[in-house]
Design a protein around this motif. Sequence first.
Motif, PDB file in Angstrom:
ATOM      1  N   LEU A 173       1.059  -0.907  -0.167  1.00 50.00           N
ATOM      2  CA  LEU A 173      -0.451  -0.097   0.095  1.00 50.00           C
ATOM      3  C   LEU A 173       0.876   0.832   0.028  1.00 50.00           C
ATOM      4  N   GLN A 174       0.920   1.887  -0.584  1.00 49.84           N
ATOM      5  CA  GLN A 174       1.658   2.744  -1.336  1.00 49.84           C
ATOM      6  C   GLN A 174       0.764   4.457  -1.577  1.00 49.84           C
ATOM      7  N   VAL A 175       1.679   5.799  -1.007  1.00 46.21           N
ATOM      8  CA  VAL A 175       0.572   6.683  -1.950  1.00 46.21           C
ATOM      9  C   VAL A 175       1.802   7.735  -2.564  1.00 46.21           C
ATOM     10  N   ASN A 176       0.936   8.533  -2.655  1.00 48.85           N
ATOM     11  CA  ASN A 176       1.973   9.341  -4.349  1.00 48.85           C
ATOM     12  C   ASN A 176       0.859  10.642  -3.954  1.00 48.85           C
ATOM     13  N   SER A 177       1.683  11.924  -3.502  1.00 51.86           N
ATOM     14  CA  SER A 177       0.414  12.982  -3.152  1.00 51.86           C
ATOM     15  C   SER A 177       1.508  14.039  -3.130  1.00 51.86           C
ATOM     16  N   LYS A 178       1.212  15.426  -3.466  1.00 51.74           N
ATOM     17  CA  LYS A 178       1.853  17.213  -3.816  1.00 51.74           C
ATOM     18  C   LYS A 178       0.940  17.977  -3.106  1.00 51.74           C
ATOM     19  N   LEU A 179       1.099  18.475  -2.246  1.00 52.49           N
ATOM     20  CA  LEU A 179       0.149  19.173  -1.730  1.00 52.49           C
ATOM     21  C   LEU A 179      -0.206  20.161  -2.587  1.00 52.49           C
ATOM     22  N   GLY A 180      -2.156  20.328  -2.484  1.00 57.02           N
ATOM     23  CA  GLY A 180      -1.932  21.422  -3.760  1.00 57.02           C
ATOM     24  C   GLY A 180      -2.963  20.362  -4.956  1.00 57.02           C
ATOM     25  N   LYS A 181      -2.307  19.431  -5.065  1.00 54.96           N
ATOM     26  CA  LYS A 181      -1.929  18.819  -6.061  1.00 54.96           C
ATOM     27  C   LYS A 181      -2.559  17.478  -6.150  1.00 54.96           C
ATOM     28  N   GLY A 182      -3.629  17.218  -5.120  1.00 58.64           N
ATOM     29  CA  GLY A 182      -3.573  15.527  -5.114  1.00 58.64           C
ATOM     30  C   GLY A 182      -3.440  14.686  -4.553  1.00 58.64           C
ATOM     31  N   THR A 183      -4.066  13.376  -4.529  1.00 64.64           N
ATOM     32  CA  THR A 183      -3.748  12.022  -4.334  1.00 64.64           C
ATOM     33  C   THR A 183      -3.596  11.430  -4.979  1.00 64.64           C
ATOM     34  N   GLU A 184      -2.572  10.076  -4.953  1.00 65.90           N
ATOM     35  CA  GLU A 184      -3.026   8.965  -5.559  1.00 65.90           C
ATOM     36  C   GLU A 184      -2.369   7.539  -4.584  1.00 65.90           C
ATOM     37  N   PHE A 185      -3.454   6.869  -4.382  1.00 65.18           N
ATOM     38  CA  PHE A 185      -2.975   5.432  -3.126  1.00 65.18           C
ATOM     39  C   PHE A 185      -2.863   4.165  -4.368  1.00 65.18           C
ATOM     40  N   PHE A 186      -1.782   3.060  -3.775  1.00 62.87           N
ATOM     41  CA  PHE A 186      -1.494   2.055  -4.928  1.00 62.87           C
ATOM     42  C   PHE A 186      -2.046   1.446  -4.383  1.00 62.87           C
ATOM     43  N   ILE A 187      -2.922   0.325  -4.071  1.00 62.39           N
ATOM     44  CA  ILE A 187      -3.303  -1.405  -3.519  1.00 62.39           C
ATOM     45  C   ILE A 187      -2.800  -1.866  -3.986  1.00 62.39           C
ATOM     46  N   GLU A 188      -1.455  -2.814  -4.645  1.00 65.42           N
ATOM     47  CA  GLU A 188      -1.380  -4.277  -4.868  1.00 65.42           C
ATOM     48  C   GLU A 188      -1.387  -5.180  -3.850  1.00 65.42           C
ATOM     49  N   ILE A 189      -2.214  -6.459  -4.897  1.00 69.91           N
ATOM     50  CA  ILE A 189      -2.609  -7.433  -3.988  1.00 69.91           C
ATOM     51  C   ILE A 189      -1.743  -8.733  -5.174  1.00 69.91           C
ATOM     52  N   PRO A 190      -1.146  -9.861  -4.155  1.00 73.45           N
ATOM     53  CA  PRO A 190      -0.424 -11.091  -5.046  1.00 73.45           C
ATOM     54  C   PRO A 190      -1.285 -10.993  -5.652  1.00 73.45           C
TER      55      PRO A 190
END
Length: 458
Positions: A427-444
């Motif tokens: 479970l990872q996250v990529n985000s910048k203040l004021g630019k939105g957020t994206e979560f990455f959910i990876e299941i084997p």
Amino acid sequence: MTVPVPDQSKLLIVDDNPTNLGFLFEYLTKSGFKVLVALDGESAIEQVKYAQPDLILLDVMMPGVDGFTTCKRLKADPSTQDIPLIFMTALSDTVDKVQGFKIGAVDYITKPLQPEEVLCRIQTHLTLRNLQKQLITQNKTLFQLKEKEQQRALELEQTLIKLQQTQLQLIQSEKMSSLGRMVAGIAHEINNPLNFIYSNVSITKDYIKDLFHLIHSYQRNYSKPNAEIIAETEAIDLDFLESDLPKILNSMQVGAERICQIILLLRSFSHLDESDFKLTDIHQGINNTLFLLQHNFKPQSGRPAIRVIKDYSNLPKVWCYGGQLNQVFTNILTNAIEAIDQETERWKVANDSLAINPPKPVIRICTQVKDNTSVLVRIADNGSGMDDDVKRRLFDPFFTTKPVGSGTGLGLAISYQIIVERHKGQLQVNSKLGKGTEFFIEIPLSLTEDYKREMLDN
């Protein structure tokens, strides 16, 4: 590590029902506790200040100062805020329980009380309280000893992590148990009358059809009705009634079918009728979650409707805990909605009006098979985003950026535990203040046979 409950632990029982007080006083005294009692919230607050009990059992529904208000006042006082407090109530709604946890309670006991359960919960929370006291004392010692006790500090840190994980599991278990009871109650209370309505609509249609057929027979054979029948026919607007009544019955049938669908979705969402660890359709779980959250996507207080874009690939079914994955989707989507609301508020303040249309909020959900080894679910929003400091602490238990009393800070920590520990995923996250957020959910996609057997046995 086993930590015994201190002898003669002091308990305070607060209940306006003398019968409950007498029952608990006698049982807990025989169990080795020193027991104090209070009949109302005001006197309980006074007793706590001078008696300093080790734990408080507090009734919610009391005249005058109720249990929730009493709890808030105790938690606002530095001298009493650390005393564990367990609510006792006949209320079983999840909303009431969540409110109790938000204002500082450590547990919830539903009436009628079972003495063994009460004793077990008291001993558990006294043990946790004693552990916390010991940890505080030992941490102070470690701070003074510094380098000589570094190894001991590491052991205590691991103990604290285990305690936090135990607390998370207890709360998670209570939430899922409450959801299960809620869905079972809905099914029990609604299904019988709903089936009665649904099954009788078609019968009613046939009866009405027969009645109108009879009326038409009368009209054909008695083509000159008297004045009274003519007046009555015009008063009820027979032609309109004949055309509109079937439409009403069709609407009732559609509504009953819709309620049936909602109940089935709730059952599917919580997986009450199935083994939890099984081959699961990820898309179905996402769609069910979106359906249950659909009211949150509608326009609200100056914020336009949130557009949900689904970019689904062809996914195989995955061995997983379907109900727990649904909770992860719920937590992440709820955070996305809140981030969009925060960005809307920031935009309104910056522009000082709504004369200019605010940015259109979007949540995008993408799924794909990654390297033929795992399923990847990406959930992105164009909300407020977050800075690096928040990202570093995002999955820490009890970390929250919300004001006190607005959230527990448990959602993403539980989500991380579900994905990483329970499903061996990422479970990872990529985000910048004021630019939105994206979560990455990876299941084997592939789990070892030994791990599958272990999960299925549990």
